[in-house]
Scaffold this motif. Structure first.
Motif, PDB file in Angstrom:
ATOM      1  N   HIS A   1      -4.758   0.458  32.350  1.00 52.85           N
ATOM      2  CA  HIS A   1      -5.190   1.821  32.593  1.00 52.85           C
ATOM      3  C   HIS A   1      -6.349   2.204  31.668  1.00 52.85           C
ATOM      4  CE1 HIS A   1      -4.956   6.163  33.049  1.00 52.85           C
ATOM      5  NE2 HIS A   1      -4.818   6.262  31.746  1.00 52.85           N
ATOM      6  N   HIS A   2      -7.367   2.841  32.187  1.00 50.72           N
ATOM      7  CA  HIS A   2      -8.479   3.318  31.382  1.00 50.72           C
ATOM      8  C   HIS A   2      -8.102   4.670  30.792  1.00 50.72           C
ATOM      9  CE1 HIS A   2     -13.129   3.948  31.109  1.00 50.72           C
ATOM     10  NE2 HIS A   2     -12.491   4.325  30.018  1.00 50.72           N
TER      11      HIS A   2
ATOM     12  N   ASP B   1     -11.155   1.888  26.457  1.00 48.98           N
ATOM     13  CA  ASP B   1     -12.414   1.615  27.150  1.00 48.98           C
ATOM     14  C   ASP B   1     -12.208   1.050  28.555  1.00 48.98           C
ATOM     15  OD1 ASP B   1     -11.485  -0.889  26.643  1.00 48.98           O
ATOM     16  OD2 ASP B   1     -13.326  -1.641  25.699  1.00 48.98           O
ATOM     17  N   GLY B   2     -10.960   0.917  28.943  1.00 47.68           N
ATOM     18  CA  GLY B   2     -10.682   0.435  30.290  1.00 47.68           C
ATOM     19  C   GLY B   2     -10.861  -1.061  30.458  1.00 47.68           C
TER      20      GLY B   2
ATOM     21  N   ALA C   1      -2.636   0.150  28.505  1.00 45.77           N
ATOM     22  CA  ALA C   1      -3.738   1.118  28.533  1.00 45.77           C
ATOM     23  C   ALA C   1      -4.762   0.732  27.476  1.00 45.77           C
ATOM     24  CB  ALA C   1      -3.211   2.525  28.251  1.00 45.77           C
TER      25      ALA C   1
ATOM     26  N   ASN D   1      -9.443  -1.574  22.822  1.00 45.48           N
ATOM     27  CA  ASN D   1      -9.945  -2.449  23.880  1.00 45.48           C
ATOM     28  C   ASN D   1      -9.027  -3.645  24.028  1.00 45.48           C
ATOM     29  OD1 ASN D   1     -10.807  -4.633  22.090  1.00 45.48           O
ATOM     30  ND2 ASN D   1     -12.321  -3.132  21.391  1.00 45.48           N
TER      31      ASN D   1
END
Ligand SMILES: Cc1cc2nc3c(=O)[nH]c(=O)nc-3n(C[C@H](O)[C@H](O)[C@H](O)COP(=O)(O)OP(=O)(O)OC[C@H]3O[C@@H](n4cnc5c(N)ncnc54)[C@H](O)[C@@H]3O)c2cc1C
Ligand SMILES: Cc1cc2nc3c(=O)[nH]c(=O)nc-3n(C[C@H](O)[C@H](O)[C@H](O)COP(=O)(O)OP(=O)(O)OC[C@H]3O[C@@H](n4cnc5c(N)ncnc54)[C@H](O)[C@@H]3O)c2cc1C
Ligand code: SF4
Ligand code: FES
Lengths: 281, 469
Positions: free
Chosen positions: A164-165, A159-160, A156, A136
């Protein structure tokens, strides 16, 4: 001889940065190398990548995540404290040359070893596309530094919560698919991430390197404990690596060997934390 | 001289004075020293057996030519200080040599008494003198006035410590670089506490520091500085980096969890004290341990594993007991402690479970065939004799090669095919001017005393080189 801690900071939950005075190591350090430290006479020898170094100041930066007893103990130290041993630089320096475009992928604390490489590849005249990730956004490290050191930076999170998720490897794949000519991909992070990343990049016509973190003792080729199978041959990570051709690495063996002391480690942590509650530590 | 049975009052004893030692049943559970050392009475009794030969063969058998009859005579006179001084004139590490030298193939092998009965226990007497001195407190040694010349010694094993001592006494400024966190080389990381207490190694290193030698641990030549850079900073360099690269067999299953090189296992146990719960070092405490090899290293690994609490430890060796390169005494001690010897046996593959842990070793019986290049009869597998030995820890102790790190960044240092540094046997001179080499780095795995012998010869040659420079 002891090595003084000049600065210490928690840069993400349970992830710490420490700047240590170690003139000889700083003077010789190159991107891709690591050190081995020991907190005190009774401590383990723990390998950590050189995350940064300043030759003039004689300092070396390491970034570590609290995992077991030693890194938890290390987390309790602060500026002004001393480490008993700090040996390095160890390992073969990363092979950094002008190649064109290079993708650097770092996951979790794996961003720490990616950072000196980003700086080195950039100053060697490469176009550096960096992709860093974490579970996260709180666990992301070195975002600003990486931004400065790279031509392009992608983020990235699982958990978005930022960027980028999904996984860093999704972004890597997208870039490789875009048809952009990439000479080399360097992936550093947890073994499972490197294994998956290597698999994703494999079909493309690109060199793929990973930096392995096998269990070590001396770091000089003496004990043979850090052995990994690369291309069917036994290699010592500390002297033959830590960087290897990802397509040839036996990741399953690596992951199994890393689990070797899991039982003992859990015990050591439990014992350490029980001792800590007594208020004497 | 005719053999007389038993002991005659007033006459020298015919039998060697036995070495007091911990009973096997007890010592197999602890890491304390196995042999306890002679008492004063033991030493006097044993010293009185020496004939003080005019042409002492024992001295020829000693790689550093200790004046053996001389120091033994001084023991007889109860002049123990004189005795240790006499030994130290040529041997800087007597407390160590008295414990780990293979005397039975060196000085004691040549002792005239050995022809008819048992040779004088020279090693035990040497140890007695060194221990006597340590208890009294070691005298500050004398050194010559500074010459202004600087020598770098790379590696702090017996070869490095010996050369450093000799060169410092001659007034040269010596710096020892050591890659590990503690000095001593194999003496610190390889040979176990129960054979060579680390406190003794520490004191020997301290003695060398008293001579003005600077020891820099955590300093790897080839990484922090290259050999070439070292040559720029120092007037001469002595390379004594040992033979610390473990060999493996290349058989199936060798990378399973629980398979150690003897170096890793022994480093964890000795240098990092894995047997002491106060230390954080991890090591697998196997219940069924198989050690492959037949040298001192294999004996040390097997006996260490036993002391960590194994139920069964066996040594798998492909030749017979007579061919074992280990010291006799160590083989005997291992047997007394209950180590199982599987001779004329060779591992074929190592087996593991789904979690990648070792479960056993498949072995095959061997027989001795024709003599090979080394003159030893080479072992040949006997087809169809495979059998399984249960194991949760397997330790590979089949030898080592020199560590190649030193060759990184060293122009013109010649290396041969076995990876050893090419050096002159008499002087240690290498193909690179001002660089000398010795010990296991040149010979391949050998002995403490031969490494020390190389250290002494090189110190002499380096001194001559510096005077000419
Ligand atoms: C070349 C190299 C570079 C590394 N760089 C970094 C870094 O920059 N930042 C970072 O946080 N971590 C790094 N690591 C991993 C780090 O060394 C381990 O996480 C650390 O040893 C854990 O110690 P511990 O006592 O806290 O945990 P432990 O309780 O000992 O173990 C936790 C996990 O750490 C691993 N581990 C344990 N001991 C060792 C050892 N001696 N060598 C290698 N792995 C071990 C095992 O996989 C184990 O499951 C690196 C490892 C290597 C080999
Ligand atoms: C387990 C074991 C048991 C043994 N038992 C006996 C015995 O009973 N009797 C006997 O006579 N012999 C025994 N031997 C052999 C004996 O210990 C060696 O022959 C002897 O130690 C060799 O001495 P050396 O000084 O050449 O090297 P070493 O003792 O190997 O020392 C070399 C040192 O150099 C350091 N080094 C290496 N590379 C570098 C570098 N690049 N920069 C800085 N430092 C470096 C190493 O860390 C090491 O400390 C045993 C060996 C082992 C492994
Ligand atoms: S050969 Fe034996 S008896 Fe003769 S001097 Fe040497 S130790 Fe003494
Ligand atoms: S860590 Fe010992 S050989 Fe690599």
């Amino acid at each position: 001889m002891a090595y003084r801690i000049l600065e210490k900071e928690e840069i993400a939950p349970s992830v710490h940065r420490m700047i240590i005075e170690a003139r000889d190591v700083a003077k010789a350090a190159k991107a891709g190398q690591f050190i081995i430290l020991r907190i005190d006479e009774r401590g383990e020898r723990v390998p950590l990548t050189i995350a940064d170094f300043e030759k003039e100041k004689g300092t070396v930066t390491v970034i570590y995540q609290e995992m077991g007893k030693t890194t938890k103990q290390l987390a309790k130290l602060s500026a002004g404290d001393y480490l008993e041993d700090f040996v390095g630089p160890l390992g073969t320096p990363a092979d950094i040359r002008k190649l064109g475009t290079v993708i650097l992928v770092g996951g979790g604390v794996g961003v720490a070893p990616i950072y000196p490489q980003a700086k080195a590849y950039t100053s060697a005249g490469n176009r550096v596309i960096s992709i860093i990730g974490a579970r996260n956004k709180d666990l992301l490290i070195l975002e600003d530094e990486m931004e400065k050191a790279s031509s392009e930076l992608y983020i990235a999170t699982d958990d978005g919560s930022k960027g980028h998720h999904g996984f860093v490897t999704d972004i890597m794949k997208k870039i490789l698919d875009s048809g952009e000519k990439v000479a080399r991909v360097v992936i550093i992070g947890p073994p499972i991430m490197m294994k998956v990343g290597a698999g994703v990049a494999s079909p493309y016509d690109v060199e793929i390197l990973v930096s392995l973190n096998s269990i070590m003792v001396d770091g000089t080729g003496m004990c043979g404990g850090c052995r990994v199978t690369v291309g069917g041959e036994t290699k010592f990570t500390c002297v033959d690596g830590p960087e290897f051709d990802a397509r040839k690495v036996d990741f399953v063996q690596l992951m199994n060997r890393l689990a070797m002391y899991r039982g003992e480690e859990t015990e050591a942590v439990e014992k350490y934390e029980a001792e800590c509650r007594c208020g004497l530590h | 001289m005719q053999e007389v049975q038993g002991e005659k009052p007033g006459k020298a004893k015919k039998e060697r004075t036995p070495m007091p030692e911990q009973p096997a049943e007890e010592r197999r559970k602890n890491f304390n020293e196995v042999t306890l050392g002679y008492t004063k009475e033991d030493a006097l009794a044993e010293a009185s057996r020496c004939l003080a030969c005019k042409d002492p063969k024992c001295v020829e058998g000693c790689p550093v030519n200790v004046d053996i009859p001389g120091f033994i005579q001084l023991i007889c006179e109860e002049n123990f200080e004189g005795a240790i001084e006499r030994i130290k004139a040529t041997n800087a590490l007597p407390a160590i040599c008295g414990r780990v030298c293979p005397q039975e193939t060196q000085c004691e092998a040549r002792c005239v008494l050995g022809k008819k009965s048992q040779p004088v226990a020279i090693g035990r007497l040497e140890r007695f003198c060194a221990d006597y001195e340590r208890e009294k407190g070691v005298k500050a040694p004398e050194v010559m006035p500074p010459t202004g010349k600087k020598v770098a010694v790379v590696g702090s094993g017996p070869a490095g410590l010996t050369a450093a001592a000799d060169l410092a006494k001659l007034g040269h400024k010596v710096t020892i670089f050591e890659s590990l966190h503690k000095a001593g080389g194999v003496l610190s990381y390889g040979i176990p506490e129960f054979r060579l207490p680390k406190e003794i190694v520490r004191q020997e290193v301290e003695y060398i520091e008293k001579l003005g030698v600077e020891v820099k641990p955590n300093y790897i030549i080839g990484r922090i500085k290259t050999l070439d850079e070292l040559c720029d900073d120092f007037d001469a360099v002595f390379l004594v980096t040992g033979a610390g690269l473990p060999n493996f067999m290349g058989i199936e299953g060798e990378n399973l969890n629980g398979v150690y090189s003897a170096n890793e296992f022994l480093t964890r146990v000795n240098l990092m004290k894995a047997y002491d719960p106060e230390y954080d070092t991890m090591v697998r405490h196997g219940k069924h341990v198989v050690v492959v090899g037949g040298g001192n290293v294999a004996m040390d690994a097997a006996r260490s594993a036993l002391r960590l609490g194994a139920d069964e430890v066996s040594i798998v060796y492909r030749r017979g007991e007579d061919e074992m390169p280990a010291r006799r005494e160590e083989i005997e001690h291992a047997k007394e402690e209950g180590i199982i010897f599987r001779l004329l046996t060779n591992p074929v593959r190592i087996l593991g479970d789904e979690k990648f842990n070792v479960t056993g070793v498949e072995c095959i019986k061997m027989e001795l065939g024709e003599p090979d290049k080394s003159g030893r009869r080479s072992p040949v597998p006997v087809e169809g004799t495979e059998f399984l030995v249960q194991a949760d820890v397997v330790i590979i102790a089949i030898g080592t090669s020199p560590n190649p790190i030193i060759f990184k960044g060293s122009e013109g240092l010649e290396q041969n095919r076995r990876g050893t540094v090419v050096a002159d046997e008499e002087t240690g001179a290498t193909s690179k001017c001002g660089v000398f080499a010795g010990g296991d780095a040149v010979t391949g795995a050998a002995t403490v005393i031969s490494a020390m012998g190389a250290g002494k010869k090189a110190a002499k040659a380096i001194d001559a080189f510096l005077k000419e420079k």
